[in-house]
Each structure stands twice: as C-alpha cells, then as structure tokens.
Write an enzyme that holds these catalytic residues in place. Sequence first.
Site, mmCIF file in Angstrom:
data_model
loop_
_atom_site.group_PDB
_atom_site.id
_atom_site.type_symbol
_atom_site.label_atom_id
_atom_site.label_comp_id
_atom_site.label_asym_id
_atom_site.label_seq_id
_atom_site.Cartn_x
_atom_site.Cartn_y
_atom_site.Cartn_z
ATOM 1 N N GLU A 165 58.227 51.365 61.437
ATOM 2 C CA GLU A 165 59.672 51.368 61.640
ATOM 3 C C GLU A 165 60.359 50.101 61.126
ATOM 4 O OE1 GLU A 165 61.067 52.655 65.427
ATOM 5 O OE2 GLU A 165 59.643 54.313 65.538
ATOM 6 N N GLY A 186 54.614 41.342 31.928
ATOM 7 C CA GLY A 186 54.422 41.968 33.225
ATOM 8 C C GLY A 186 55.738 42.361 33.867
ATOM 9 N N SER A 187 55.806 42.242 35.189
ATOM 10 C CA SER A 187 56.971 42.686 35.953
ATOM 11 C C SER A 187 58.272 42.093 35.436
ATOM 12 C CB SER A 187 56.792 42.323 37.429
ATOM 13 O OG SER A 187 57.977 42.603 38.156
ATOM 14 N N GLN A 188 58.344 40.766 35.345
ATOM 15 C CA GLN A 188 59.558 40.127 34.833
ATOM 16 C C GLN A 188 59.595 40.152 33.309
ATOM 17 O OE1 GLN A 188 62.333 38.848 36.213
ATOM 18 N NE2 GLN A 188 61.721 39.341 38.298
ATOM 19 N N ASP A 193 51.758 31.704 38.641
ATOM 20 C CA ASP A 193 51.891 30.253 38.818
ATOM 21 C C ASP A 193 50.588 29.505 38.569
ATOM 22 O OD1 ASP A 193 54.575 30.354 39.479
ATOM 23 O OD2 ASP A 193 54.222 30.407 41.639
ATOM 24 N N GLN A 214 49.574 29.200 34.825
ATOM 25 C CA GLN A 214 50.503 28.595 33.877
ATOM 26 C C GLN A 214 50.078 27.214 33.355
ATOM 27 O OE1 GLN A 214 54.614 28.626 35.052
ATOM 28 N NE2 GLN A 214 54.631 30.815 35.488
ATOM 29 N N HIS A 245 60.431 30.631 37.887
ATOM 30 C CA HIS A 245 60.141 29.984 39.176
ATOM 31 C C HIS A 245 59.827 28.528 38.870
ATOM 32 C CE1 HIS A 245 58.827 29.174 43.166
ATOM 33 N NE2 HIS A 245 57.525 29.294 42.936
ATOM 34 N N SER A 297 45.022 44.667 26.747
ATOM 35 C CA SER A 297 45.492 44.763 28.128
ATOM 36 C C SER A 297 46.523 45.877 28.265
ATOM 37 C CB SER A 297 46.107 43.437 28.574
ATOM 38 O OG SER A 297 47.308 43.174 27.857
#
Length: 334
Positions: free
Chosen positions: A232, A27-29, A84, A87, A109, A52
């Site tokens: 903003e 995934g992302s990491q 998390d 896991q 993490h 997937s």
Amino acid sequence: MPAKVYYDQDADLSLLKGKTVAIVGYGSQGHAHAQNLRDSGVQVIVAELPGSANYKLAVEHGFQPVSTEEAARKADLLTLLAPDELQPDIFRSQIRPHLKPGNILVCAHGFNVHYGQFDMPEGVAAILVAPKGPGHLVRSEFVKGGGVPCLVGVGPGAKDDTLKIALAYAKGIGGTRAGVIQTTFAEETETDLFGEQVVLCGGVSELICAAFETLVEAGYQPELAYFECMHELKLIVDLMYQGGLSYMRYSISNTAEYGDYTRGPRIITEQTRAEMKKILKEIQSGLFAKEWILENKAAAPQFKALRRRAREHQVEQVGKALRKMMSWIEAKEV
C-alpha cells in the site's frame, strides 16, 4: 532565498552549434540525452561497448557507436554517464589523455567531481546537468513537447560563459521547457546522497522491513504484513507525488490522518533526527565517499554480502508470491 530558475528564453542552443557532444554510456540517461540532443540539432556521437545490449540499442536508434577513446578525441563536450564507481577508471585511462583545453566534461551527478576523483587537465571545465527524473521520462516528455526539470552547475576551471553552455545543453535535452535550477556540484551531490540514504532508499527500506518484522513477530500473517507495510506504500507515495503531504492527508481516512499526526513523531524521534544529522556530516566530510570508493577498490565484498542478505529477507519472499496474484502489476524479479 528562492532558487534561480531558467526557462527556454534564458538558454541559447546556438552555443552548441558546430560542437560535437559525445555521450559515453547509452543506458538509462544516455539514450535520452543522445536522442534529445540530436533532435535539437546538436551533433552527437555515442560511445558504447561492442556486443552489449546498449550498443545494439544505440544502433537501432540510428547511432554508430565508437570507443570511449575515439569519442574523447572527437568531442567538444563529453557526457560521462557510466555508474559512479566506474567513472574514475574510465576517465583516467580512456578520456583524460585525449582532452584538450576548451573541452567540457558533462556530469549528470556530481559525486566524482565533488569528491576529487577526476584529475581535470588545465583548461578543461566540468558542468553539471542533472535531470530530476529517469531517462525514459526525459525522452518521453521531450517527444511530447515537454521536459523534465534539471539542475545545472559549473565546476572548477569554469569560465564566465560556462554556465551558458550548461543551460544550452539543458535546453537541448528539454530541461528548460520545464525549468532549470542553478546549484553547485557540492549541493547536488550532498543532497542527493542524503535523500537516498535517509529517505528514498535507506530510510524507507528499513522502515518497511522493521514494520513487517514487528507484525510477523506479533503473530500476524506475513501476507497481511506485506500488504500493509509494503504494497500500500505505492498508493500513499502516488498521492504525495501528485499534491504533497496535504493532498495525501486529504485523500486518506480521518482515522489514518489522525494516526499520522500523533504516531508519526513517535517513529521519527529526536534520536532519529540526530542520526540524520550524523549521516549528513559523513556525506559533507567525504567519509561516506571514501568508504564507498575503498569498498569498490576491494571488489565490493561487504556491498555484495549486504545485497545478498537483503534479497533473502522474508518480506521479499512473501512479496514475490503475492505479486503473482495481481495481474495488473508488471512484476519484476532480480
């Protein structure tokens, strides 16, 4: 006391020579760790679920994904990058039975190690290598020749040279190009949770909604309330990101800066600070972790209800319409 910071010259990538690193979760990491390590000359295998989107992406990037069990059997270092809450079950059923003395579990993490959710076998150590940026940035900065700062630490069962392995891994993903700070699983986990709950997610989200509601209840148009209390915010955060609070205050009007100094403390009061300390104690004691673990064991009914209710808030509906007016925003909808 100043933090201990390591750079390229402090890390020996050759410590990973002849070792296989398995990345569980592309995934992302995961995609960034796998590609950066491979580009650094490290032997990498990837574990992903067949069919997937991430499996297909790994194939596009030149990997041949395997099952988590096979990855655990073949790996010397295994990086677990699933969410998390998933896991512990993955570790218990698919990874632990195949770990051997001398193997190292790599975490981005510290939650599950710190709160005792992994039953680590004798002779298997855990290390923490946590980039302080999203995976796409870890990858893009590496490709440019730079890197994203990382945190590193070692867990229970670590030998004297385990930190050197963590530094080598951090170098492999580009972290030592920017700087790597030594920490502990406890410190990384507790500060990360505190930041998420009190500022980055919980604090900011609640502040936005409360301010929006205050203006709307006073009779102001919801659209103006959205612009002032949500839209903003990016401008202000970008200024802080570039140069801290001082640069943000230098860049805004004197009127806004005076209001910052004189009214900000009326929002963040001693009662607010006391609640922050209470939240920190819940994190340190493991109370929050226990709550989150039990929530997931029950199929997360409260979490799903809270998520559904938050998405129905008026600020979300108004924002969805207004973002369509701004073509320069790459608008996202959930």
